[in-house]
Structure formats: structure tokens, C-alpha cells
Design an enzyme around this catalytic site. Sequence first.
Site, PDB file in Angstrom:
ATOM      1  N   GLY A   1      34.043  48.518  49.870  1.00 21.51           N
ATOM      2  CA  GLY A   1      33.787  47.189  50.450  1.00 21.51           C
ATOM      3  C   GLY A   1      33.461  47.132  51.931  1.00 21.51           C
ATOM      4  O   GLY A   1      32.849  46.169  52.385  1.00 21.51           O
TER       5      GLY A   1
ATOM      6  N   ASP B   1      37.570  45.797  54.463  1.00 24.08           N
ATOM      7  CA  ASP B   1      36.790  44.567  54.264  1.00 24.08           C
ATOM      8  C   ASP B   1      37.696  43.333  54.240  1.00 24.08           C
ATOM      9  O   ASP B   1      37.527  42.415  55.036  1.00 24.08           O
ATOM     10  CB  ASP B   1      35.920  44.661  52.994  1.00 24.08           C
ATOM     11  CG  ASP B   1      36.718  44.969  51.726  1.00 24.08           C
ATOM     12  OD1 ASP B   1      37.925  45.302  51.821  1.00 24.08           O
ATOM     13  OD2 ASP B   1      36.145  44.891  50.627  1.00 24.08           O
TER      14      ASP B   1
ATOM     15  N   ASP C   1      44.214  41.395  51.508  1.00 25.26           N
ATOM     16  CA  ASP C   1      44.601  40.371  50.543  1.00 25.26           C
ATOM     17  C   ASP C   1      46.124  40.442  50.380  1.00 25.26           C
ATOM     18  O   ASP C   1      46.859  39.901  51.193  1.00 25.26           O
ATOM     19  CB  ASP C   1      43.830  40.674  49.256  1.00 25.26           C
ATOM     20  CG  ASP C   1      43.957  39.600  48.202  1.00 25.26           C
ATOM     21  OD1 ASP C   1      44.014  38.424  48.549  1.00 25.26           O
ATOM     22  OD2 ASP C   1      44.006  39.940  46.997  1.00 25.26           O
TER      23      ASP C   1
ATOM     24  N   LYS D   1      43.288  37.200  54.231  1.00 25.79           N
ATOM     25  CA  LYS D   1      43.785  36.067  53.424  1.00 25.79           C
ATOM     26  C   LYS D   1      45.306  36.055  53.546  1.00 25.79           C
ATOM     27  O   LYS D   1      46.000  36.577  52.665  1.00 25.79           O
ATOM     28  CB  LYS D   1      43.431  36.281  51.952  1.00 25.79           C
ATOM     29  CG  LYS D   1      41.974  36.169  51.589  1.00 25.79           C
ATOM     30  CD  LYS D   1      41.882  36.178  50.063  1.00 25.79           C
ATOM     31  CE  LYS D   1      40.578  36.695  49.572  1.00 25.79           C
ATOM     32  NZ  LYS D   1      40.555  36.876  48.109  1.00 25.79           N
TER      33      LYS D   1
ATOM     34  N   PHE E   1      37.947  33.600  46.268  1.00 25.14           N
ATOM     35  CA  PHE E   1      37.354  34.894  45.942  1.00 25.14           C
ATOM     36  C   PHE E   1      35.971  34.955  46.590  1.00 25.14           C
ATOM     37  O   PHE E   1      35.124  34.112  46.317  1.00 25.14           O
ATOM     38  CB  PHE E   1      37.273  35.117  44.429  1.00 25.14           C
ATOM     39  CG  PHE E   1      37.049  36.560  44.104  1.00 25.14           C
ATOM     40  CD1 PHE E   1      38.127  37.439  44.027  1.00 25.14           C
ATOM     41  CD2 PHE E   1      35.764  37.063  43.941  1.00 25.14           C
ATOM     42  CE1 PHE E   1      37.921  38.799  43.782  1.00 25.14           C
ATOM     43  CE2 PHE E   1      35.554  38.420  43.695  1.00 25.14           C
ATOM     44  CZ  PHE E   1      36.639  39.276  43.616  1.00 25.14           C
ATOM     45  N   VAL E   2      35.769  35.922  47.459  1.00 27.74           N
ATOM     46  CA  VAL E   2      34.526  35.977  48.222  1.00 27.74           C
ATOM     47  C   VAL E   2      33.696  37.210  47.869  1.00 27.74           C
ATOM     48  O   VAL E   2      34.233  38.211  47.367  1.00 27.74           O
ATOM     49  CB  VAL E   2      34.800  35.939  49.745  1.00 27.74           C
ATOM     50  CG1 VAL E   2      35.436  34.631  50.157  1.00 27.74           C
ATOM     51  CG2 VAL E   2      35.664  37.121  50.181  1.00 27.74           C
TER      52      VAL E   2
END
Length: 178
Positions: free
Chosen positions: A46, A102, A105, A133, A154-155
Site C-alpha cells: 500500500g 499507507d 487502522d 484512522k 474504507f478508502v
Amino acid sequence: MPDREYVIDPMISAKTIAARIEALSREIGAAFAGTEKLVVVGLLRGSFVFIADLVREIDMPVEVDFLEATSYGNAMESSREVRILKDLRGKIEGRDVLVVEDIVDTGHTLKHVLGLLAARNPARLKSIALLDKPSRRETDIRADWIGFEIPDEFVVGYGIDFAQRNRNLPYIGKVRFV
Ligand code: IMP
């Protein structure tokens, strides 16, 4: 392949990302002033777009290396098992290291990777995440530099995928099922 149709709503433009990376690079350059050659470690897959743009803005000698980790969620527990699929090529003992992620989370991936690399005795170990996040966090980890804090969405795009799709979008967008 995702089994539901979705659209991507733009969230952070390519121009906004570029401006933020320029500012972050200046901070990183100041923090590592005097470092002979900074080891910049991208977490695959990512971060590949982010690290490419980031290193081109960092005005000092850098060495680029990659590490690939994968985390398996266990529905019954909040702890995740993180496995290393590809380790660094170079040694980091006594070196200044910047880990590039990236998205942070739950934080399990970054926490595991930083623990692993810290055990190799780098001189300094810092981290940067393009996206954070915080509402999803299950660990006490925080990157030293963060591009953007985002809500629990969710990106995709700018290197980040949904089931191996959309990594090539030049901007960050959020997935909306239709
Ligand atoms: P963590 O271990 O839960 O912090 O997971 C971090 C990894 O999960 C990131 O490096 C991404 O690969 C993936 N991830 C987390 N959120 C998203 C998202 O919104 N879109 C795509 N991948 C994500």
C-alpha cells in the site's frame, strides 16, 4: 473481486496530497538533519506510491528498502497475528530509519513492524503514515508523522487497494456500495 458494486467518492485530491507531502518532507529533513544516509522503509504494498513521492521530496541522501507484512484478523479477539512475507534486504543496525505506512487502522501492523525493527538496534526509528484512522485503533501506536486523519471509512487510491483494485487512482477516495 469485490462481489458488490461500488462507487468511489473523492476524499483527498492529488494536489492536497502533494502539498502535504512537501510539508512533511521538510519536517522529516529537519528531524534527520546530520544523518548520513536515511533508510526509508516502505511497507508493501500500500505505501508504494506514497514512498515514491515522499523520497523525491526529501532533500538528503536516502536508501530505500521494503518490507511486506500481512495481518490476519481473528473475529473472536482484538489481537491480530502479523506475519512478515518479505523482510528488508539491508541491515539497519546503527542507522536512522523511517518506516512508511499507507494507513494506520487498528495499528497492529505498524506496532509489530516497529517492534521487529527496534530489535535490530537502529540508531533512530521513526514512522510516517499517510492516513490515520484513530477511531479504529486497538493498540497504543501512533506514527511520528501523519498525512491526514480520516474517519472510519474504507478508502482506496494512491497505492491503497480494495481487493487489489484501485491502487492506481491518483487521489484518495472512499468506497460507497451502491
Ligand atoms: P492495521 O494493522 O489494522 O493498522 O492495518 C493496516 C493495513 O490495513 C493498512 O496498511 C492497509 O493495508 C489496510 N487497510 C486499513 N484500512 C484500509 C482502508 O480503508 N482501505 C484499504 N486498506 C486498508
